[in-house]
Write an enzyme that holds these catalytic residues in place. Structure first.
Site, PDB file in Angstrom:
ATOM      1  N   SER A 136     -10.001  -1.690  -2.655  1.00  0.00           N
ATOM      2  CA  SER A 136      -8.851  -1.302  -1.843  1.00  0.00           C
ATOM      3  C   SER A 136      -8.353   0.052  -2.320  1.00  0.00           C
ATOM      4  O   SER A 136      -8.576   0.437  -3.471  1.00  0.00           O
ATOM      5  CB  SER A 136      -7.730  -2.340  -1.991  1.00  0.00           C
ATOM      6  OG  SER A 136      -6.523  -1.874  -1.428  1.00  0.00           O
ATOM      7  N   TYR A 149      -2.436  -7.868  -7.201  1.00  0.00           N
ATOM      8  CA  TYR A 149      -3.590  -7.490  -6.383  1.00  0.00           C
ATOM      9  C   TYR A 149      -4.097  -6.105  -6.780  1.00  0.00           C
ATOM     10  O   TYR A 149      -5.306  -5.905  -6.963  1.00  0.00           O
ATOM     11  CB  TYR A 149      -3.197  -7.514  -4.911  1.00  0.00           C
ATOM     12  CG  TYR A 149      -4.305  -7.156  -3.954  1.00  0.00           C
ATOM     13  CD1 TYR A 149      -5.335  -8.049  -3.691  1.00  0.00           C
ATOM     14  CD2 TYR A 149      -4.311  -5.930  -3.292  1.00  0.00           C
ATOM     15  CE1 TYR A 149      -6.352  -7.733  -2.800  1.00  0.00           C
ATOM     16  CE2 TYR A 149      -5.317  -5.598  -2.402  1.00  0.00           C
ATOM     17  CZ  TYR A 149      -6.339  -6.504  -2.159  1.00  0.00           C
ATOM     18  OH  TYR A 149      -7.345  -6.179  -1.275  1.00  0.00           O
TER      19      TYR A 149
END
Length: 244
Positions: A136, A149
Site C-alpha cells: 500500500s 495497517y
C-alpha cells in the site's frame, strides 16, 4: 494487458474479494493454473463457478498451523501473489494486543510463511519464479487510524527487498505493488467519511483513487517476463499521491 501464463501455476492469497479475486480471474483468463486461497468458503464457491478449474483452498492465513496443513503439500507454484490482508482502524493510543497480533499475523507473517513454502519448492525444482507482495502507499505515508495497517505494510517493504536479495541468486524475483485507496470492501473503510474522501482525492494529482484493474495490471506485469530485470522494488499505483 494481454499476457500468456500458459503452463504456469499461480497461487493467490486473499482471493475471495477485490484485488485478489480479480487477479485470479485475470491469471485464469491468461492460461495459468490458479490456486485460490481465502478464508471464506462462499467466496471460493462463487469464484470457482466464474473460473472453472481453479484449485480452491479455504484457510485462515492468520493461523500458522492451519496454513501449514492446507498449503504444505500444495505442489509446484511458479507465481505467487501475497494479497491477503485486513484493516483494523484504531488510533495509536487505542490499539489492542489482539488487533496488533491479528494484523501482523495476516498481513506480514503469512507472507513469510507462504513465500517460504513456495520459494523452497522453486529452489528444489531449479526453476525461476516471481513473487508479488500487495502492499500500500501507506507503507510510505501516514493516515489517521491506520497505524497498525501502515506498520505491517512498511515492514512488507523491507521484507520485499530482503527476499529479493536472498532469492535473486535462484532467479526468483520479488516485488510489491503499492496502491492508493482502491474502492474494494476494504478500501471503503478508509474512505467511509465523504468529506475525508473528497479531500483525500483532491490531494491526488490525477484527482482519483485507483481502480482494481489498475492494480491487477501492475501485478500481472511484475509476474510476467516483461519485468524480467525488475526485483526488490515496488510499483506505486497511487494516482501521483506520493509525488505531491
Amino acid at each position: 494487458m494481454k499476457l500468456n501464463f500458459s503452463g504456469l501455476r499461480a497461487l493467490v492469497t486473499g482471493a475471495g474479494k477485490g484485488i485478489g479475486r480479480d487477479t485470479v480471474k485475470a491469471l485464469h483468463a491468461s492460461g495459468a493454473k490458479v490456486v485460490a486461497v481465502t478464508r471464506t468458503n462462499s467466496d471460493l464457491v462463487s469464484l470457482a463457478k466464474e473460473c472453472p478449474g481453479i484449485e480452491p483452498v479455504c484457510v485462515d492465513l492468520g493461523d500458522w498451523d492451519a496454513t501449514e496443513k492446507a498449503l504444505g503439500g500444495i505442489g509446484p507454484v511458479d507465481l505467487l501473489v501475497n494479497n491477503a490482508a485486513l484493516v483494523i482502524m484504531q488510533p495509536f493510543l487505542e490499539v489492542t494486543k489482539e488487533a496488533f497480533d491479528r494484523s501482523f499475523s495476516v498481513n506480514l507473517r503469512s507472507v513469510f510463511q507462504v513465500s517460504q513454502m513456495v520459494a523452497r519448492d522453486m529452489i528444489n525444482r531449479g526453476v525461476p519464479g516471481s513473487i508479488v507482495n500487495v502492499s500500500s502507499m501507506v507503507a510510505h505515508v501516514t493516515f489517521p487510524n491506520l497505524i497498525t495497517y501502515s506498520s505491517t505494510k512498511g515492514a512488507m517493504t523491507m521484507l520485499t527487498k530482503a527476499m529479493a536479495m536472498e532469492l535473486g541468486p535462484h532467479k526468483i524475483r520479488v516485488n510489491s505493488v503499492n496502491p492508493t485507496v482502491v474502492l474494494t470492501d476494504m478500501g471503503k473503510k478508509v474512505s467511509a467519511d465523504p468529506e475525508f474522501a473528497r479531500k483525500l482525492k483532491e490531494r491526488h494529482p490525477l484527482r482519483k483513487f485507483a481502480e482494481v484493474e489498475d492494480v491487477v495490471n501492475s501485478i500481472l506485469f511484475l509476474l510476467s517476463d516483461r519485468s524480467a530485470s525488475t526485483s526488490g522494488g515496488g510499483i506505486l499505483v497511487d494516482a501521483g499521491y506520493l509525488a505531491s
